[in-house]
Write a protein that holds these residues in place. Sequence first.
Motif, PDB file in Angstrom:
ATOM      1  N   PHE A 262      16.207   3.097  -9.809  1.00 22.43           N
ATOM      2  CA  PHE A 262      15.454   2.061  -9.322  1.00 22.43           C
ATOM      3  C   PHE A 262      14.525   2.731  -7.971  1.00 22.43           C
ATOM      4  CE2 PHE A 262      18.136  -1.218 -11.439  1.00 22.43           C
ATOM      5  CZ  PHE A 262      17.263  -1.559 -12.070  1.00 22.43           C
ATOM      6  N   SER A 263      15.210   3.556  -7.064  1.00 20.66           N
ATOM      7  CA  SER A 263      14.450   3.988  -5.943  1.00 20.66           C
ATOM      8  C   SER A 263      13.390   5.038  -6.367  1.00 20.66           C
ATOM      9  CB  SER A 263      15.393   5.089  -5.036  1.00 20.66           C
ATOM     10  OG  SER A 263      16.643   4.376  -4.850  1.00 20.66           O
TER      11      SER A 263
ATOM     12  N   LEU B 288      11.801   4.531  -9.320  1.00 23.76           N
ATOM     13  CA  LEU B 288      10.787   3.586  -9.835  1.00 23.76           C
ATOM     14  C   LEU B 288      10.124   2.804  -8.500  1.00 23.76           C
ATOM     15  CD1 LEU B 288      12.519   1.788 -12.670  1.00 23.76           C
ATOM     16  CD2 LEU B 288      10.899   3.344 -12.986  1.00 23.76           C
ATOM     17  N   ALA B 289      10.659   2.392  -7.642  1.00 21.35           N
ATOM     18  CA  ALA B 289      10.305   1.681  -6.519  1.00 21.35           C
ATOM     19  C   ALA B 289       9.132   2.640  -5.896  1.00 21.35           C
ATOM     20  CB  ALA B 289      11.027   1.272  -5.220  1.00 21.35           C
ATOM     21  N   HIS B 290       9.512   3.735  -5.667  1.00 18.30           N
ATOM     22  CA  HIS B 290       8.580   5.044  -5.277  1.00 18.30           C
ATOM     23  C   HIS B 290       7.328   5.199  -5.730  1.00 18.30           C
ATOM     24  CE1 HIS B 290       7.598   8.419  -2.578  1.00 18.30           C
ATOM     25  NE2 HIS B 290       7.335   9.110  -3.890  1.00 18.30           N
TER      26      HIS B 290
ATOM     27  N   MET C 172      14.966   6.463  -0.266  1.00 16.47           N
ATOM     28  CA  MET C 172      13.853   7.554  -0.534  1.00 16.47           C
ATOM     29  C   MET C 172      13.308   8.130   0.826  1.00 16.47           C
ATOM     30  SD  MET C 172      13.030   8.512  -3.593  1.00 16.47           S
ATOM     31  CE  MET C 172      11.494   9.205  -3.519  1.00 16.47           C
TER      32      MET C 172
ATOM     33  N   LYS D  48       5.721   3.195  -7.981  1.00 18.17           N
ATOM     34  CA  LYS D  48       4.859   2.127  -7.785  1.00 18.17           C
ATOM     35  C   LYS D  48       3.607   2.657  -7.073  1.00 18.17           C
ATOM     36  CE  LYS D  48       4.057  -1.587  -8.892  1.00 18.17           C
ATOM     37  NZ  LYS D  48       3.033  -2.014 -10.078  1.00 18.17           N
ATOM     38  N   HIS D  49       3.879   3.320  -5.904  1.00 19.19           N
ATOM     39  CA  HIS D  49       2.851   3.838  -4.906  1.00 19.19           C
ATOM     40  C   HIS D  49       2.266   5.132  -5.369  1.00 19.19           C
ATOM     41  CE1 HIS D  49       3.876   0.124  -2.937  1.00 19.19           C
ATOM     42  NE2 HIS D  49       5.161   0.302  -3.230  1.00 19.19           N
TER      43      HIS D  49
ATOM     44  N   LEU E 133       6.599  -3.661 -12.879  1.00 23.41           N
ATOM     45  CA  LEU E 133       6.429  -2.199 -13.070  1.00 23.41           C
ATOM     46  C   LEU E 133       5.649  -1.820 -14.331  1.00 23.41           C
ATOM     47  CD1 LEU E 133      10.328  -1.239 -12.805  1.00 23.41           C
ATOM     48  CD2 LEU E 133       8.326  -0.671 -11.455  1.00 23.41           C
TER      49      LEU E 133
ATOM     50  N   GLU F  91       0.956  -1.082   0.011  1.00 24.99           N
ATOM     51  CA  GLU F  91       0.055   0.027   0.065  1.00 24.99           C
ATOM     52  C   GLU F  91       0.743   1.303  -0.137  1.00 24.99           C
ATOM     53  OE1 GLU F  91      -3.221   0.771   2.921  1.00 24.99           O
ATOM     54  OE2 GLU F  91      -3.665  -1.526   2.456  1.00 24.99           O
TER      55      GLU F  91
END
Lengths: 194, 194
Positions: free
Chosen positions: B108-109, B111-113, B27, B115-116, A171, A24
């Motif tokens: 990558f940080s 991209l991961a961020h 992040m 996602k949300h 992704l 989430e």
Amino acid sequence: MPKIVNHEKRREQIAESMWRIILEKGMEGATVRGVAEEAGLSVGALRYYFKDQDELFVYAMRLVNERVTGRVMDIAARPLPPREKVIAVLLEIVPMDDERRAETDVWFSFLAHLKHRKDLDGIPEHAVYEAIQKLFGLLEAEGALRPGLDRELEAERLYSIIDGLALHAFLEPERLDPSMVRRVVRSAVEAITL
Amino acid sequence: MPKIVNHEKRREQIAESMWRIILEKGMEGATVRGVAEEAGLSVGALRYYFKDQDELFVYAMRLVNERVTGRVMDIAARPLPPREKVIAVLLEIVPMDDERRAETDVWFSFLAHLKHRKDLDGIPEHAVYEAIQKLFGLLEAEGALRPGLDRELEAERLYSIIDGLALHAFLEPERLDPSMVRRVVRSAVEAITL
């Protein structure tokens, strides 16, 4: 009679609460307080099961790894021709449905967090790399590996294809459809097998 | 005379401060307050350049993208045979030194961020995928593409190899050495070119 609480079961439930929060809100939300709230426990009760956030983090990461490994072992035990078995195992690692995409999300979140934490013990490392080495061993034992291959190079290539596909399936689920994932995996395995 | 401050230059310096924080703390540390402190600015001064964290985030991500694209364009302009040009471009995307590893870490940080965060505009998307499509176009225009290829499949495979290698070069720099990265990239390009 006192209610018997299954200690290990409760630890798994807490880890699953951590996963849900990561899905989430990302790792930022996965504090001891946040996980306790999601699990419906007090912070004190959670600390009975995990002494701090790090212990919970390592446990939750190992649990993802165990579940994927368990599914992979189930496939490995099936009576399939070697090539089809290897393809089926690899397709279990690349996420193609929501449940597996959630696992991949959690896994990449863990990996990203780990880059900044060199001090944690007990983290499962290079799980996919080891799985691919084992698959090469299986193909060799079954006489299904194409002769004359540069095995080190081929293992590295297959490893990058699988993790690259996993990253993209996670992704870019709207761009990369499951049928293309299957085609890429199949052609990569066909290139190294008889 | 009043000192002339280059507005765009200052924005770049602030974005670079954000990158440094992400490299150190992930992040989580990249708040407006954290970035202002790293950049040696007050929160108010930072808000003169970026109205909120989201605007800074989008700018910082686009800046990584621009720098990599710039380097790629430089290589594309070199007088090299098509196959060697494609290999050189792809090796610019996979991080093999500390500077490029840092960019990949930040990327990558981001991209991961992301996602949300479905609500952000202006994010550069699928940059590597588009680069690979262009490289196929270049090979075709130069008559260097092997005939009879399933181009869609080959592009997806090459894309997964490159991002998989980037992920591994970033996460496992001690295991995956640059010479192996070069061998995997070269063999992948040789498989599709004449």
